[in-house]
Scaffold this motif. Structure first.
Motif, PDB file in Angstrom:
ATOM      1  N   SER A   1       2.436  -3.333 -16.557  1.00  0.00           N
ATOM      2  CA  SER A   1       2.365  -1.872 -16.404  1.00  0.00           C
ATOM      3  C   SER A   1       1.473  -1.486 -15.228  1.00  0.00           C
ATOM      4  CB  SER A   1       1.873  -1.219 -17.693  1.00  0.00           C
ATOM      5  OG  SER A   1       0.576  -1.658 -18.008  1.00  0.00           O
ATOM      6  N   HIS A   2       0.386  -2.238 -15.007  1.00  0.00           N
ATOM      7  CA  HIS A   2      -0.451  -1.984 -13.837  1.00  0.00           C
ATOM      8  C   HIS A   2       0.333  -2.214 -12.552  1.00  0.00           C
ATOM      9  CE1 HIS A   2      -4.317  -2.863 -16.268  1.00  0.00           C
ATOM     10  NE2 HIS A   2      -4.131  -1.561 -16.162  1.00  0.00           N
ATOM     11  N   LEU A   3       1.104  -3.288 -12.527  1.00  0.00           N
ATOM     12  CA  LEU A   3       1.896  -3.584 -11.335  1.00  0.00           C
ATOM     13  C   LEU A   3       2.931  -2.502 -11.075  1.00  0.00           C
ATOM     14  CD1 LEU A   3       2.429  -7.417 -11.848  1.00  0.00           C
ATOM     15  CD2 LEU A   3       0.820  -6.290 -10.316  1.00  0.00           C
ATOM     16  N   ASP A   4       3.553  -2.006 -12.148  1.00  0.00           N
ATOM     17  CA  ASP A   4       4.559  -0.961 -11.992  1.00  0.00           C
ATOM     18  C   ASP A   4       3.941   0.358 -11.520  1.00  0.00           C
ATOM     19  OD1 ASP A   4       6.479  -2.753 -12.815  1.00  0.00           O
ATOM     20  OD2 ASP A   4       6.454  -2.068 -14.909  1.00  0.00           O
ATOM     21  N   LEU A   5       2.772   0.704 -12.082  1.00  0.00           N
ATOM     22  CA  LEU A   5       2.151   1.987 -11.757  1.00  0.00           C
ATOM     23  C   LEU A   5       1.454   1.993 -10.398  1.00  0.00           C
ATOM     24  CD1 LEU A   5       0.555   2.942 -15.192  1.00  0.00           C
ATOM     25  CD2 LEU A   5       2.439   4.094 -14.044  1.00  0.00           C
ATOM     26  N   TYR A   6       0.705   0.926 -10.106  1.00  0.00           N
ATOM     27  CA  TYR A   6      -0.188   0.949  -8.956  1.00  0.00           C
ATOM     28  C   TYR A   6       0.188  -0.039  -7.853  1.00  0.00           C
ATOM     29  CZ  TYR A   6      -2.945   3.067 -12.677  1.00  0.00           C
ATOM     30  OH  TYR A   6      -3.361   3.838 -13.709  1.00  0.00           O
ATOM     31  N   GLY A   7       1.262  -0.771  -8.024  1.00  0.00           N
ATOM     32  CA  GLY A   7       1.616  -1.808  -7.062  1.00  0.00           C
ATOM     33  C   GLY A   7       1.892  -1.290  -5.664  1.00  0.00           C
ATOM     34  N   ASP A   8       2.649  -0.187  -5.560  1.00  0.00           N
ATOM     35  CA  ASP A   8       2.983   0.352  -4.239  1.00  0.00           C
ATOM     36  C   ASP A   8       1.748   0.874  -3.514  1.00  0.00           C
ATOM     37  OD1 ASP A   8       5.652  -0.255  -4.588  1.00  0.00           O
ATOM     38  OD2 ASP A   8       6.103   1.692  -5.505  1.00  0.00           O
ATOM     39  N   ALA A   9       0.892   1.598  -4.246  1.00  0.00           N
ATOM     40  CA  ALA A   9      -0.328   2.128  -3.631  1.00  0.00           C
ATOM     41  C   ALA A   9      -1.255   0.994  -3.212  1.00  0.00           C
ATOM     42  CB  ALA A   9      -1.041   3.064  -4.604  1.00  0.00           C
ATOM     43  N   ALA A  10      -1.348  -0.046  -4.038  1.00  0.00           N
ATOM     44  CA  ALA A  10      -2.195  -1.187  -3.702  1.00  0.00           C
ATOM     45  C   ALA A  10      -1.647  -1.937  -2.495  1.00  0.00           C
ATOM     46  CB  ALA A  10      -2.313  -2.125  -4.901  1.00  0.00           C
ATOM     47  N   ARG A  11      -0.326  -2.049  -2.392  1.00  0.00           N
ATOM     48  CA  ARG A  11       0.284  -2.716  -1.242  1.00  0.00           C
ATOM     49  C   ARG A  11      -0.019  -1.956   0.045  1.00  0.00           C
ATOM     50  NH1 ARG A  11       5.213  -2.329  -2.673  1.00  0.00           N
ATOM     51  NH2 ARG A  11       5.113  -4.067  -4.123  1.00  0.00           N
ATOM     52  N   GLU A  12       0.088  -0.626  -0.018  1.00  0.00           N
ATOM     53  CA  GLU A  12      -0.220   0.183   1.157  1.00  0.00           C
ATOM     54  C   GLU A  12      -1.679   0.023   1.564  1.00  0.00           C
ATOM     55  OE1 GLU A  12       0.832   4.215   0.373  1.00  0.00           O
ATOM     56  OE2 GLU A  12       2.950   3.735   0.030  1.00  0.00           O
ATOM     57  N   MET A  13      -2.580   0.018   0.579  1.00  0.00           N
ATOM     58  CA  MET A  13      -3.996  -0.133   0.879  1.00  0.00           C
ATOM     59  C   MET A  13      -4.290  -1.519   1.449  1.00  0.00           C
ATOM     60  SD  MET A  13      -7.295   0.287  -1.629  1.00  0.00           S
ATOM     61  CE  MET A  13      -7.129   2.049  -1.807  1.00  0.00           C
ATOM     62  N   ALA A  14      -3.658  -2.538   0.893  1.00  0.00           N
ATOM     63  CA  ALA A  14      -3.871  -3.900   1.398  1.00  0.00           C
ATOM     64  C   ALA A  14      -3.372  -4.030   2.827  1.00  0.00           C
ATOM     65  CB  ALA A  14      -3.173  -4.910   0.492  1.00  0.00           C
ATOM     66  N   MET A  15      -2.237  -3.432   3.125  1.00  0.00           N
ATOM     67  CA  MET A  15      -1.703  -3.488   4.486  1.00  0.00           C
ATOM     68  C   MET A  15      -2.606  -2.736   5.458  1.00  0.00           C
ATOM     69  SD  MET A  15       0.929  -5.388   4.488  1.00  0.00           S
ATOM     70  CE  MET A  15       1.761  -5.009   6.010  1.00  0.00           C
ATOM     71  N   ALA A  16      -3.127  -1.586   5.034  1.00  0.00           N
ATOM     72  CA  ALA A  16      -4.008  -0.804   5.900  1.00  0.00           C
ATOM     73  C   ALA A  16      -5.304  -1.556   6.184  1.00  0.00           C
ATOM     74  CB  ALA A  16      -4.307   0.547   5.256  1.00  0.00           C
ATOM     75  N   LYS A  17      -5.840  -2.235   5.179  1.00  0.00           N
ATOM     76  CA  LYS A  17      -7.079  -2.991   5.373  1.00  0.00           C
ATOM     77  C   LYS A  17      -6.841  -4.273   6.162  1.00  0.00           C
ATOM     78  CE  LYS A  17      -9.664  -1.391   1.370  1.00  0.00           C
ATOM     79  NZ  LYS A  17     -10.321  -1.801   0.119  1.00  0.00           N
ATOM     80  N   ALA A  18      -5.643  -4.803   6.098  1.00  0.00           N
ATOM     81  CA  ALA A  18      -5.355  -6.067   6.776  1.00  0.00           C
ATOM     82  C   ALA A  18      -5.115  -5.882   8.261  1.00  0.00           C
ATOM     83  CB  ALA A  18      -4.143  -6.744   6.140  1.00  0.00           C
ATOM     84  N   GLU A  19      -4.660  -4.708   8.672  1.00  0.00           N
ATOM     85  CA  GLU A  19      -4.390  -4.481  10.082  1.00  0.00           C
ATOM     86  C   GLU A  19      -5.700  -4.362  10.849  1.00  0.00           C
ATOM     87  OE1 GLU A  19      -1.991  -1.007  10.346  1.00  0.00           O
ATOM     88  OE2 GLU A  19      -0.280  -1.955   9.345  1.00  0.00           O
ATOM     89  N   PRO A  20      -5.883  -5.193  11.834  1.00  0.00           N
ATOM     90  CA  PRO A  20      -7.140  -5.122  12.593  1.00  0.00           C
ATOM     91  C   PRO A  20      -7.158  -3.884  13.485  1.00  0.00           C
ATOM     92  CG  PRO A  20      -5.675  -6.734  13.567  1.00  0.00           C
ATOM     93  CD  PRO A  20      -5.008  -6.248  12.302  1.00  0.00           C
ATOM     94  N   LEU A  21      -8.314  -3.292  13.565  1.00  0.00           N
ATOM     95  CA  LEU A  21      -8.480  -2.151  14.443  1.00  0.00           C
ATOM     96  C   LEU A  21      -8.952  -2.677  15.794  1.00  0.00           C
ATOM     97  CD1 LEU A  21     -10.324   0.315  12.060  1.00  0.00           C
ATOM     98  CD2 LEU A  21      -7.937   0.365  12.745  1.00  0.00           C
ATOM     99  N   SER A  22      -8.173  -2.456  16.792  1.00  0.00           N
ATOM    100  CA  SER A  22      -8.566  -2.930  18.118  1.00  0.00           C
ATOM    101  C   SER A  22      -9.255  -1.798  18.849  1.00  0.00           C
ATOM    102  CB  SER A  22      -7.350  -3.430  18.888  1.00  0.00           C
ATOM    103  OG  SER A  22      -6.411  -2.391  18.999  1.00  0.00           O
TER     104      SER A  22
END
Length: 104
Positions: free
Chosen positions: A73-94
Protein backbone atom coordinates in the motif's frame (compact mmCIF):
# COMPACT_ATOMS: atom_id res chain seq x y z
CA UNK A 1 2.31 -43.96 32.02
CA UNK A 2 4.84 -41.37 30.99
CA UNK A 3 6.39 -41.19 27.56
CA UNK A 4 10.18 -41.06 27.32
CA UNK A 5 12.12 -40.67 24.14
CA UNK A 6 15.43 -42.34 23.38
CA UNK A 7 17.14 -39.22 24.73
CA UNK A 8 15.34 -39.24 28.06
CA UNK A 9 13.05 -36.32 27.21
CA UNK A 10 9.50 -36.38 28.48
CA UNK A 11 6.53 -34.46 27.14
CA UNK A 12 6.95 -32.05 30.02
CA UNK A 13 10.60 -31.27 29.21
CA UNK A 14 9.86 -31.01 25.49
CA UNK A 15 7.07 -28.55 26.29
CA UNK A 16 9.40 -26.52 28.50
CA UNK A 17 12.08 -26.40 25.79
CA UNK A 18 9.49 -25.34 23.21
CA UNK A 19 8.21 -22.52 25.45
CA UNK A 20 11.77 -21.41 26.20
CA UNK A 21 12.71 -21.21 22.51
CA UNK A 22 9.45 -19.47 21.71
CA UNK A 23 10.10 -16.86 24.40
CA UNK A 24 13.55 -16.19 22.98
CA UNK A 25 12.30 -15.85 19.41
CA UNK A 26 9.15 -13.84 20.21
CA UNK A 27 10.77 -10.37 20.22
CA UNK A 28 12.55 -11.11 16.96
CA UNK A 29 9.37 -12.28 15.26
CA UNK A 30 7.31 -9.27 16.33
CA UNK A 31 10.09 -6.91 15.23
CA UNK A 32 10.25 -8.50 11.80
CA UNK A 33 6.48 -8.57 11.27
CA UNK A 34 5.66 -5.04 12.39
CA UNK A 35 5.80 -2.12 10.02
CA UNK A 36 8.37 0.46 11.03
CA UNK A 37 6.50 3.20 9.15
CA UNK A 38 3.27 2.98 11.18
CA UNK A 39 3.73 6.36 12.87
CA UNK A 40 5.44 8.14 9.97
CA UNK A 41 3.88 11.00 8.07
CA UNK A 42 3.39 10.69 4.31
CA UNK A 43 6.28 13.11 3.74
CA UNK A 44 8.61 10.97 5.88
CA UNK A 45 7.56 7.83 4.03
CA UNK A 46 8.21 9.48 0.66
CA UNK A 47 11.63 10.74 1.77
CA UNK A 48 12.61 7.34 3.19
CA UNK A 49 11.42 5.56 0.05
CA UNK A 50 13.29 8.02 -2.19
CA UNK A 51 16.47 7.52 -0.18
CA UNK A 52 16.06 3.75 -0.46
CA UNK A 53 15.65 4.10 -4.23
CA UNK A 54 18.76 6.24 -4.47
CA UNK A 55 20.81 3.79 -2.40
CA UNK A 56 19.69 0.84 -4.52
CA UNK A 57 20.37 2.59 -7.81
CA UNK A 58 19.03 1.91 -11.28
CA UNK A 59 17.90 -1.66 -10.64
CA UNK A 60 15.59 -0.81 -7.74
CA UNK A 61 12.38 -2.84 -7.76
CA UNK A 62 9.39 -3.08 -5.46
CA UNK A 63 10.97 -6.19 -3.95
CA UNK A 64 13.97 -4.16 -2.80
CA UNK A 65 11.69 -1.58 -1.22
CA UNK A 66 9.63 -4.26 0.51
CA UNK A 67 12.83 -5.61 2.04
CA UNK A 68 13.39 -2.13 3.47
CA UNK A 69 10.01 -2.34 5.23
CA UNK A 70 7.58 -0.67 2.84
CA UNK A 71 4.23 -2.35 2.32
CA UNK A 72 2.44 -2.74 -1.00
CA UNK A 73 0.00 0.00 0.00
CA UNK A 74 2.92 2.36 0.66
CA UNK A 75 4.33 1.58 -2.76
CA UNK A 76 0.96 2.19 -4.40
CA UNK A 77 0.31 5.46 -2.56
CA UNK A 78 3.75 7.06 -2.44
CA UNK A 79 5.82 5.29 -5.10
CA UNK A 80 5.42 7.90 -7.85
CA UNK A 81 6.18 10.83 -5.55
CA UNK A 82 9.20 9.01 -4.11
CA UNK A 83 10.47 8.21 -7.61
CA UNK A 84 10.23 11.86 -8.60
CA UNK A 85 12.06 12.93 -5.45
CA UNK A 86 14.77 10.31 -5.96
CA UNK A 87 15.29 11.43 -9.55
CA UNK A 88 15.46 15.09 -8.51
CA UNK A 89 18.04 14.34 -5.81
CA UNK A 90 20.06 12.09 -8.11
CA UNK A 91 20.51 14.68 -10.85
CA UNK A 92 23.72 16.58 -10.22
CA UNK A 93 23.50 20.32 -10.21
CA UNK A 94 26.21 21.72 -12.40
CA UNK A 95 27.22 25.13 -11.21
CA UNK A 96 29.39 27.21 -13.44
CA UNK A 97 31.94 29.19 -11.57
CA UNK A 98 32.98 32.42 -13.17
CA UNK A 99 35.62 34.67 -11.65
CA UNK A 100 34.20 37.88 -10.21
CA UNK A 101 36.13 40.04 -12.71
CA UNK A 102 34.50 38.31 -15.67
CA UNK A 103 30.99 38.19 -14.19
CA UNK A 104 30.63 41.97 -14.09
Amino acid sequence: MEFKSNYGLTFQTIGFIFQFVRAILAPWRTEMTTNKFDNASPRQIIEAMAEGMRRQGDGCTDRHLKLLGFSQSHLDLYGDAAREMAMAKAEPLSKVRVPARRAA
